[in-house]
Design an enzyme around this catalytic site. Sequence first.
Site, PDB file in Angstrom:
ATOM      1  CE1 TYR A 221      -3.869  -2.696   5.399  1.00  0.00           C
ATOM      2  CE2 TYR A 221      -3.238  -0.652   4.818  1.00  0.00           C
ATOM      3  CZ  TYR A 221      -3.560  -1.736   4.595  1.00  0.00           C
ATOM      4  OH  TYR A 221      -3.824  -2.161   3.180  1.00  0.00           O
TER       5      TYR A 221
ATOM      6  CB  SER B 277      -0.945   0.149   1.170  1.00  0.00           C
ATOM      7  OG  SER B 277      -1.550   1.410   1.231  1.00  0.00           O
TER       8      SER B 277
END
Length: 267
Positions: free
Chosen positions: A157, A147
Amino acid sequence: MAEPHRVPVMRTALVTGATSGIGYAFCRELAEQGHDLVIVARHRARLENVSDELRARYSVNVEILAADLSKRVQLRRVADRVADRDRPIDLLVNNAGFVTSTSLLKGDLADEEAMLDVLCRAVLVLSHAGALSMRERGSGHIINVSSVVGFAPTSTYAAAKAWVTAFTETLAYELSGSGVSATALCPGFTRTEFHERANMDMSRLPKAMWLEADGLVRDCLNDVKAGKVISVPGVQYKVIAGVAQLVPNRLVRAVSGRVSSLRRPKR
Ligand SMILES: NC(=O)c1ccc[n+]([C@@H]2O[C@H](COP(=O)([O-])OP(=O)(O)OC[C@H]3O[C@@H](n4cnc5c(N)ncnc54)[C@H](OP(=O)(O)O)[C@@H]3O)[C@@H](O)[C@H]2O)c1
């Protein structure tokens, strides 16, 4: 005479998280390009729906592997399929993932561990299995879906995604000259089930920040063919990722934190 640039033939692709969002878009695009597929996710009924659709629409072979990648025994079963010499996997897409709905200090440590197992441990184990068997055959590709938030971590995350990007760069380095490539796909906000699953309200995010899964998958596969190790889809995110590498980390984290605060838990 110079060798023409060859686009490698990829016959069978294994995609994790194949039933929704980015993974499902990979499956449709790869099936359209003529690849057979091995599809992995937890819910068998959804896997069967995807399999029926891909078979009917693209006339490709589809194999189903229902597995929870946060569970070691189930992950090992998928790794064994990736390593199977008699049924080679030419393209491995480590895509499955989710985000916890709360931050580290407000949430449950077991949820954090499960997230890390899916985002990192599964990527490590499957990449290891794939890289060894592909290197033996002298060809193959590994795509690890990371990401853009990994460039400026302000959550566990994002920290896990920073690992996925760095790990993929390491893998690509170790594989150089072997005929096998590794690419980290680093998307920004993408319209999928991802935020809904984490119960996040995304209504404050500007439209210009959203990517569509189909387009980013096509961009990524072009980047793989071009030999890129990092694939950042979308002009807006290419600019953000480029700037993030030039300015001090403290500033990048401050901006990243503000953008992250545009998502909030649904009431
Ligand atoms: N959407 C975004 O804005 C965005 C941005 C950057 C990166 N990403 C990354 O892109 C990847 C795909 O996300 P997405 O947006 O397409 O999400 P999504 O629509 O929620 O799809 C997630 C997929 O992963 C599977 N999955 C979830 N947990 C799993 C587990 N424990 N074991 C096996 N499969 C599991 C799900 O199927 P089951 O529930 O049936 O298991 C589903 O097929 C993730 O790695 C995510 O971190 C997403």
